[in-house]
Design a protein around this motif. Structure first.
Motif, short mmCIF file in Angstrom:
data_model
loop_
_atom_site.label_atom_id
_atom_site.label_comp_id
_atom_site.label_asym_id
_atom_site.label_seq_id
_atom_site.Cartn_x
_atom_site.Cartn_y
_atom_site.Cartn_z
N GLU A 180 80.67 54.63 -27.95
CA GLU A 180 82.08 54.40 -27.25
C GLU A 180 82.27 55.67 -26.34
O GLU A 180 83.24 55.33 -25.58
N ARG A 181 81.73 56.72 -26.58
CA ARG A 181 82.23 57.92 -25.65
C ARG A 181 81.63 57.77 -24.30
O ARG A 181 81.92 58.31 -23.35
N VAL A 182 80.69 56.93 -24.02
CA VAL A 182 80.02 56.77 -22.97
C VAL A 182 80.82 56.30 -21.64
O VAL A 182 81.81 55.10 -22.13
N ASP A 183 81.05 56.76 -20.62
CA ASP A 183 81.75 56.17 -19.66
C ASP A 183 81.27 55.00 -19.02
O ASP A 183 80.04 54.59 -18.95
N GLU A 240 72.28 63.09 -27.92
CA GLU A 240 72.50 63.35 -29.53
C GLU A 240 71.32 63.44 -30.25
O GLU A 240 71.53 63.47 -31.26
N SER A 276 79.99 55.11 -32.24
CA SER A 276 81.02 56.35 -31.69
C SER A 276 80.32 56.97 -30.70
O SER A 276 81.22 57.28 -29.59
N THR A 277 79.07 57.31 -30.82
CA THR A 277 78.24 57.92 -29.70
C THR A 277 78.42 57.12 -28.36
O THR A 277 78.66 57.39 -27.24
N ALA A 286 72.93 59.27 -23.25
CA ALA A 286 73.88 59.90 -24.42
C ALA A 286 73.12 59.68 -25.63
O ALA A 286 73.23 60.96 -26.45
#
Ligand SMILES: Nc1ncnc2c1ncn2[C@@H]1O[C@H](COP(=O)(O)OP(=O)(O)OP(=O)(O)O)[C@@H](O)[C@H]1O
Ligand SMILES: [Mg+2]
Lengths: 805, 248
Positions: free
Chosen positions: A14-17, A192, A11-12, A188
Motif C-alpha cells: 500500500e505504501r508503494v508509490d 522490508e 500494508s507494505t 519495497a
C-alpha cells in the motif's frame, strides 16, 4: 509451488508509490453442498472440475472473475461470515433461484437461499446465505468448475488462511505502467526483507495462465493427434492396397500404353497424378466432414449440458492447409510403390490375360524382416533403457519403433496369408459347402492382397490388444495389491477422486473411536533439484496398509516421524545422506529442511509413492490440509457390516464423500481404469472402422475383377445366397487373419511394455476373454465389411457378367 | 418338317419368342416371333450369320435372359415365367452349360470344376458316372490340375464334363469349339456325340463351323431372329450347301 503470503505484505505494498488499490485474495478448494430442508444432500461438482472458494473484495476493479466487471447477476457482495455468492450454474444445481437470492440479499429473508460449504483446510463446514449469483468471467461457469465467493476476512477464516493470503491483487494509479510498478513493489519487498513472494504484472499472469492452459491442452492435442496419426497410417495401407489392385487390374491397359510408346515414367506419372487428384479431393471431403463433426459434437455437448467455455469453433487456415497437404501427401506416397510397379509393366502384358498380381519378391521380405528387427531393437531400447536426447523422449522412440514393426510385419505378412487363409478357411470349407470352399480359395489366391488388406486391421487390433492386456495387467495387479497389502476394511474418498475435507475423516475417527484411520495427503517437495511427489501419512500407516517396511522402520516412523523412503529411491541418495540418516529437501512453504530418514519400505504398489512423510512433519511444512484419501482399519473382532453403517452415518454430513469397503474400492479403481480403457477403445475404433472399410474396398475391387467368374458361378447354378456366403466368408477370413496377426503382435508389444513397467509394480496378466472378444470383433468386422460387396456381387446380372471380359 | 414328336419327347421349346433390344429407331429384333423345339436325346446345332440371334436364343432357352414376349418351356415347365430364384435352381439341377471360353473357376481344380453344380446343390456325384465321364473325356491324370495348368482343349473337356456331371435334361453350348484348333474341336464334338448316343443326353449347340454342325442330328438355321431352314442328319457338305442357299 506457490505458498501463501503474509497479510502484512498488503500494508507494505500500500505504501508503494503508484499503487491505487491493494486487496488480499484467497483461492482454495471449497465444496458447495445443496441443502434440502436444512439437510445436506448433493455435493455439487461437474466431472473432475475443481470446486473453488474465492474472495470477493470491496474493490470492483479487482474482481474481474465475477461477472467480468465485478457485478453479480442478482444480489450483492457477501459482507459477513454468514454470506456467500455462487456462480450461476452452481446456484442452479443447488436449487437456488434468482428471486430467492434477491429476497435474501435485500430483505434478509433467506429461506431456501442457503447452501452448505465444506472446507478442506480444517475449518468445519458451515451453512451460508446465498446473497448473490454471478457469472464466472463472461460465462456461467468455467469448464465445470464451481465457485463460491466470500468476503476476504471470511475467506481467510473458512479456508484456513489466518493472517495470510494466497494472492495479493494490486491496481496501479492511472498512468503508472505495470512493469514499473512491479519493479517498485519488488524493491519495497526486498527493503522490508520479505522473501518468497512472486510479483507478476497482470499481463504476465494472464500469459502464464494461458500458457498453463495451453500446456494442459497440449497433452490432449498430442493424445488426439496420435490417434489421428494411427488412422492416417491405417488409411495409407488401404490406399496402397487400392492402387496396387488398380494397377494390377489395369495391367493390360498399361501394357497397351507402353506398347504404343509411353515411357515407364509417363505411366508412373499417370498413376501418381491420379493419386494426387484423388488425395486432394478426398482430403477436401474429409476436411468438410471433419468440420461438420466438430460442429455436431459441440451441439451434442450443449444437448448433454457439458460445460465448456463458450467459444465459436475455430477453423484455422493452418488446420485447413495441414489437413489437405497431409491427406494428399499420404495418398501420393502410398501410391508411389504401385505406380513404380505400373512403370515396370512390360508392353507384352497387354497380350496376356493373367490377372493375378506379381508374386512377391525376396526384396520385400528382406526389407520387411530388416524393418521388423530394427523396430524391435528400437522398441527394446526405448522401453528398457533411459534414452536421452531423442526428440520427444522414449515415448516418441517407442511410437516410431512400433510403427516400423507394423510396417515390417505387414511386409512379411503375405508369407503367412496363404497358410492362415487355408487354416481359417477350413471352417467355411467344411461347413458351408462349395461356397465356403471358394471363399477359402479366394482369400488365399492373392496372398499379398489378402495380407495388405488384413494388415490395416492388424494395426487397430494390435493396439486394442495392447490396451486390453495392459488394462488386465493393471487390474490384476490392483487386485493382488488389495488382497495382500491392504489391511484396512474401508477407504474414504470423494465421488470424483477429488480431495476430501479433513473434517470428514475427523468425523469418522469420532464415530469409530477404536479404529485406526490413516489420512493420506498429497504434496510436492524438491529433492536434489527435482520435484518429487510425497504423501503425508498418519504414523499408524502400518495398521492400514502394508508397505513392507524394513526392520524397525515403522517403529522409528511412529516414534519420531520423519520420512519413509522406498528402497529404489533410497539407493539413489548420496551415501553421505544415507549415513547421516537425514534427507535434505526443500518445501515450498518452509524452504530448506532436514528431514530424518525413519526407514526404508520395499513395496509401493498400494500407495504408488516413494516418499511417505509423517503427518506431523507434513503439517509443519505444508499449508494444504485436504485429504487425498483415508484408510480405516477396524479393531480386531469388529464386524464390518455395522461399522459400515456407523461410518456412513458419520459421513452423511459430507455428501460426495464415500466410504467403500475393499470390494467397492476395487470396483471404483477398476471403473477408473475401465474409463480410460474405454476412451482408448473409442479412439482406436476409428482405426478399426477404417480397416473394415479397407476390407470392403478390397472386396469390391476383387469382385469387379472376378465379374466373369461370378457370372459363371451364377450360370451354373450358384444361388444369390451362396454368392453372399462366399463373399462373406472371404471377408471374414481376411478380417480374422488381420485380427489374429494383430493379437499376436499386440501381445508381443504389451509383454514388452509391461516388462518395462515391472518397476512400477505392474505385473503381466493375460485376459483370454478380451482376446476372444477381439477375435469376435475381427469376425464381426469381416461380416460388416462384406455386406455391401456381397450384396453387389449377388445382384450382378448373370448374362452381362458371363459375357464381360 | 420331320418333328413328328409328341410333347413328352420335347426337351425344350420356344413359342412366339421375341426379344427386342433398344427402342424406336434403334430397335433390334434379336428374336422375331420364333418357334422352335428341341427333341430329347438329340444333338441339335444352331447356325446362322453373325447377329442372327443364336446366342440370344440360347440364353433365353437357358434362363439366363428373358424374352420380350413369348414362352420358353423346359420339359413341361414354363421357365419364361419362373422367378430368378427358381431359374437358378433350374440351371443348377436341370441344365448344363459350355461357353466359348473361360468356362472354369480358376481356383478350383478340374475335378472340383466338374462337380461344381452338384456341390452347389449339396449333392454327391455318383462315382460310377463320374469315372465314366472322366475316362471318356480322358481327364483322369488332370483331375487335380487348376485350369491355368490345362490346355484350351482340356479346359473345354472339363467344361463338357461339368455339363454332363449332373445328368441335366439339356446341355447348351455356345460355340464350344470356337477357340480350339480342328483336332481339339473334333475331340470335343466326338465326346458330345458320345454323350448323346451313350448317356442319352440332349445337346443344343451354337456353331459357325459346318464340320462341327455335321456331328449333330439336326441343324436349325437362323437369320434375323427367325428360323429360316433346317437339316436332318447333316454332313459338312450338306450344311455348306444349305448355308449357300440361305445366303442368297
Ligand atoms: N445386350 C444387347 N443390347 C442390344 N443389342 C443386343 C444385345 N445383345 C445382342 N444384341 C443384338 O441382338 C442381335 C442378336 O445378337 P446375338 O448375340 O444373339 O447374335 P449371334 O447370332 O449370337 O451372333 P454371333 O454369331 O456374332 O455370336 C444382334 O443384332 C445384336 O447386336
Ligand atoms: Mg453369339
Amino acid at each position: 509451488m506457490r505458498e501463501p503470503v503474509d497479510e502484512d505484505v498488503v500494508s507494505t505494498i500500500e505504501r508503494v508509490d503508484g499503487v491505487a488499490i491493494v486487496e488480499g485474495a484467497v483461492g482454495q478448494l471449497a465444496q458447495v453442498v445443496k441443502l434440502e430442508d436444512g439437510k445436506p444432500t448433493d455435493a455439487i461438482q461437474h466431472g473432475q472440475a475443481p470446486t473453488l472458494g474465492v474472495t470477493w473484495g470491496p474493490n470492483r476493479e479487482l474482481n474481474q472473475a465475477i461477472g467480468g466487471d465485478g457485478r453479480p447477476e442478482v444480489g450483492r457482495r457477501p459482507t459477513n461470515a454468514r454470506e456467500v455468492a455462487l456462480d450461476e450454474v452452481t446456484a442452479k444445481d443447488a436449487g437456488i433461484t434468482f428471486a430467492a437470492v434477491r429476497r435474501c440479499a435485500n430483505a434478509s429473508e433467506c429461506g431456501r437461499a442457503r447452501v452448505q460449504v465444506v472446507f478442506f483446510g480444517g475449518h468445519p463446514s458451515e451453512i451460508f446465505r446465498v446473497v448473490a449469483i454471478f457469472q464466472f468471467g463472461t460465462v456461467g461457469n468455467l469448464a465445470g468448475a464451481t465457485l463460491a465467493a466470500f468476503d476476504p476476512e471470511t475467506a481467510q477464516v473458512m479456508m484456513s488462511r489466518d493472517g495470510v493470503f494466497d494472492e495479493i491483487h494490486v491496481e496501479a494509479t492511472p498512468g503508472v505502467p505495470q512493469v514499473k510498478l512491479r519493479n517498485r513493489i519488488r524493491g519495497a519487498l526486498r527493503d522490508e526483507g520479505v522473501t518468497g513472494v512472486e510479483v507478476l504484472t497482470g499481463e504476465q499472469l494472464a500469459k502464464d495462465q494461458s500458457d498453463e492452459i495451453r500446456d494442459n491442452l497440449k497433452f490432449f492435442n498430442i493424445f488426439l493427434l496420435v490417434f489421428a496419426f494411427i488412422a492416417l497410417f491405417v488409411g495409407a495401407f488401404i490406399i496402397y492396397n487400392t492402387f496396387s489392385i488398380i494397377v494390377a487390374q489395369r495391367t493390360n491397359e498399361l501394357g497397351l500404353l507402353r506398347g504404343l510408346g509411353a515411357s515407364g515414367r509417363q505411366v508412373m506419372g499417370s498413376v501418381a497424378l491420379e493419386a494426387l487428384v484423388v488425395g486432394l479431393l478426398s482430403s477436401l471431403v474429409g476436411l468438410v466432414a471433419g468440420v461438420g463433426v466438430a460442429l455436431g459434437l459441440q451441439e451434442l455437448m450443449k444437448v448433454f449440458d457439458v460445460q465448456l467455455p463458450s467459444g465459436d469453433t475455430v477453423i484455422l487456415a493452418r488446420t485447413v492447409i495441414v489437413s489437405i497437404v497431409v491427406g494428399t501427401l499420404v495418398t501420393v506416397v502410398s501410391a508411389i510403390s504401385p505406380a513404380r510397379r505400373a512403370a515396370r509393366v512390360a508392353p507384352i502384358a497387354a497380350m496376356t490375360t493373367d490377372m493375378t498380381g506379381p508374386s512377391s519378391g525376396y526384396r520385400r521380405y528382406l526389407v520387411g524382416g530388416v524393418l521388423t528387427t530394427f523396430g524391435a531393437v528400437m522398441l527394446a531400447v526405448g522401453l528398457f533403457t533411459d534414452v536421452e536426447g531423442f526428440p520427444g523422449g522414449s515415448a516418441a522412440l517407442v511410437g516410431i519403433a512400433s510403427l516400423l514393426v507394423f510396417v515390417g510385419v505387414a511386409m512379411l505378412s503375405p508369407l503367412a496369408a496363404q497358410p492362415a487363409a487355408r487354416v481359417l478357411g477350413w471352417f467355411p470349407a467344411r461347413f458351408r459347402g462349395v461356397a465356403g470352399r471358394l471363399a477359402r480359395e479366394n482369400a488365399s489366391r492373392n496372398p499379398r492382397r489378402t495380407a495388405t488388406t488384413a494388415a490395416a486391421l492388424m494395426i487397430g487390433i494390435a493396439l486394442m490388444t495392447l490396451v486390453a492386456i495392459l488394462g488386465a495387467s493393471i487390474r490384476s495387479t490392483l487386485a493382488n495389491v488389495l488382497e495382500s497389502d491392504f489391511k484396512a476394511e474401508f477407504v474414504l474418498r470423494t465421488k470424483n477422486f477429488a480431495p476430501l475435507s479433513p473434517e470428514a475423516t475427523e468425523a469418522v475417527r469420532d464415530a469409530v473411536p477404536n479404529a485406526k484411520v490413516t489420512d493420506f495427503r498429497f504434496g510436492n517437495l524438491e529433492l536434489a533439484n527435482e520435484t518429487k511427489a510425497v504423501l503425508g501419512v498418519d504414523p499408524n500407516i502400518g495398521s492400514t496398509i502394508d508397505v513392507h517396511p524394513r526392520l524397525g522402520a515403522l517403529e522409528a516412523f511412529r516414534q519420531s516421524g520423519g520420512m519413509l523412503v522406498f528402497k529404489d529411491a533410497y539407493e539413489e541418495f548420496p551415501a553421505r545422506q544415507r549415513e547421516a540418516g537425514v534427507l535434505k529437501v526443500r518445501f515450498g512453504a518452509t524452504g530448506r529442511q532436514d528431514i530424518p530418514i525413519a526407514g526404508v519400505f520395499t513395496k509401493k504398489d498400494a500407495i504408488g509413492n516413494e516418499f511417505l512423510l509423517a503427518m506431523s512433519d507434513y503439517e509443519e511444512n505444508f499449508t494444504d490440509r485436504s485429504v487425498t484419501f483415508a484408510a480405516v482399519k477396524l479393531p480386531a473382532g469388529t464386524s464390518v457390516g455395522p461399522a459400515a453403517k456407523v461410518i456412513d452415518r458419520a459421513l452423511a454430513a459430507f455428501p460426495g464423500v464415500l466410504s467403500e469397503d475393499q470390494e467397492e474400492f476395487k470396483k471404483g479403481q477398476e471403473a477408473q481404469v475401465a474409463q480410460f480403457l474405454n476412451l482408448m477403445y473409442v479412439m482406436l475404433a476409428l482405426a478399426v472402422i477404417i480397416a473394415i472399410l479397407g476390407i470392403a474396398n478390397t472386396l469390391a475391387l476383387s469382385i469387379y475383377e472376378r465379374t466373369r467368374e461370378l457370372g459363371l458361378l451364377r450360370a451354373v447354378g450358384m444361388a444369390r445366397k451362396q454368392v453372399k456366403t462366399m463373399i462373406r466368408y472371404e471377408s471374414i477370413i481376411i478380417a480374422v487373419f488381420g485380427a489374429g496377426l494383430g493379437i499376436l503382435l499386440g501381445l508381443v508389444l504389451v509383454r514388452a511394455l509391461v516388462g518395462a513397467l515391472e518397476s512400477e509394480g505392474i505385473h503381466f496378466a493375460l485376459s483370454i476373454g478380451s482376446l476372444v472378444v477381439l477375435v469376435l470383433l475381427g469376425l464381426l468386422g469381416g461380416w460388416l465389411a462384406s455386406i455391401f460387396p456381397a450384396r453387389r456381387a449377388a445382384r450382378l446380372d448373370v448374362l452381362q457378367a458371363v459375357q464381360s471380359q | 418338317m420331320t418333328t413328328a414328336s409328341t410333347r413328352t419327347e420335347v426337351a425344350a421349346r420356344a413359342a412366339h419368342a421375341s426379344k427386342i433390344y433398344g427402342a424406336g429407331e434403334n430397335e433390334v429384333h434379336a428374336l422375331d416371333n420364333l418357334d422352335v423345339e428341341f427333341e430329347r436325346n438329340k444333338f441339335t446345332a444352331i447356325m446362322g450369320p453373325s447377329g442372327s440371334g443364336k446366342s440370344t436364343l440360347l440364353h433365353c432357352l437357358a434362363g439366363l435372359d428373358r424374352l420380350t414376349s413369348g414362352e420358353i418351356f423346359l420339359g413341361d415347365v414354363e421357365i419364361s415365367a419362373s422367378s430368378e430364384k427358381k431359374l437358378t435352381l433350374i440351371r443348377r439341377d436341370r441344365l448344363g452349360f459350355v461357353f466359348q471360353a473361360y468356362n472354369l473357376i480358376p481356383t478350383l481344380n478340374a475335378a472340383e470344376n466338374m462337380t461344381l453344380p452338384l456341390d452347389l446343390a449339396g449333392k454327391k456325384p455318383d462315382p460310377e458316372h463320374f469315372d465314366r465321364i472322366v475316362d471318356t473325356l480322358r481327364l483322369r491324370d488332370r483331375l487335380s490340375h487348376k485350369p491355368s495348368e490345362l490346355s484350351g482343349g482340356q479346359q473345354q473337356r472339363v467344361a463338357v464334363g461339368r455339363a454332363l456331371m449332373s445328368k441335366p435334361e439339356i446341355i447348351f453350348a455356345d460355340e464350344p469349339t470356337g477357340n480350339l484348333d480342328s483336332k481339339a474341336s473334333a475331340e470335343i464334338l466326338k465326346y458330345m456325340r458320345t454323350a448323346v448316343d451313350e448317356l442319352g443326353q440332349t445337346i443344343v449347340m451354337v456353331t459357325h463351323d459346318p464340320t462341327a454342325a455335321s456331328y449333330s442330328d439336326r441343324v436349325v438355321f437362323l437369320a434375323d431372329g427367325r428360323i429360316v431352314g433346317e437339316l436332318v442328319n447333316p454332313t459338312t457338305d450338306s450344311v455348306i450347301d444349305e448355308m449357300k442357299t440361305l445366303g442368297e
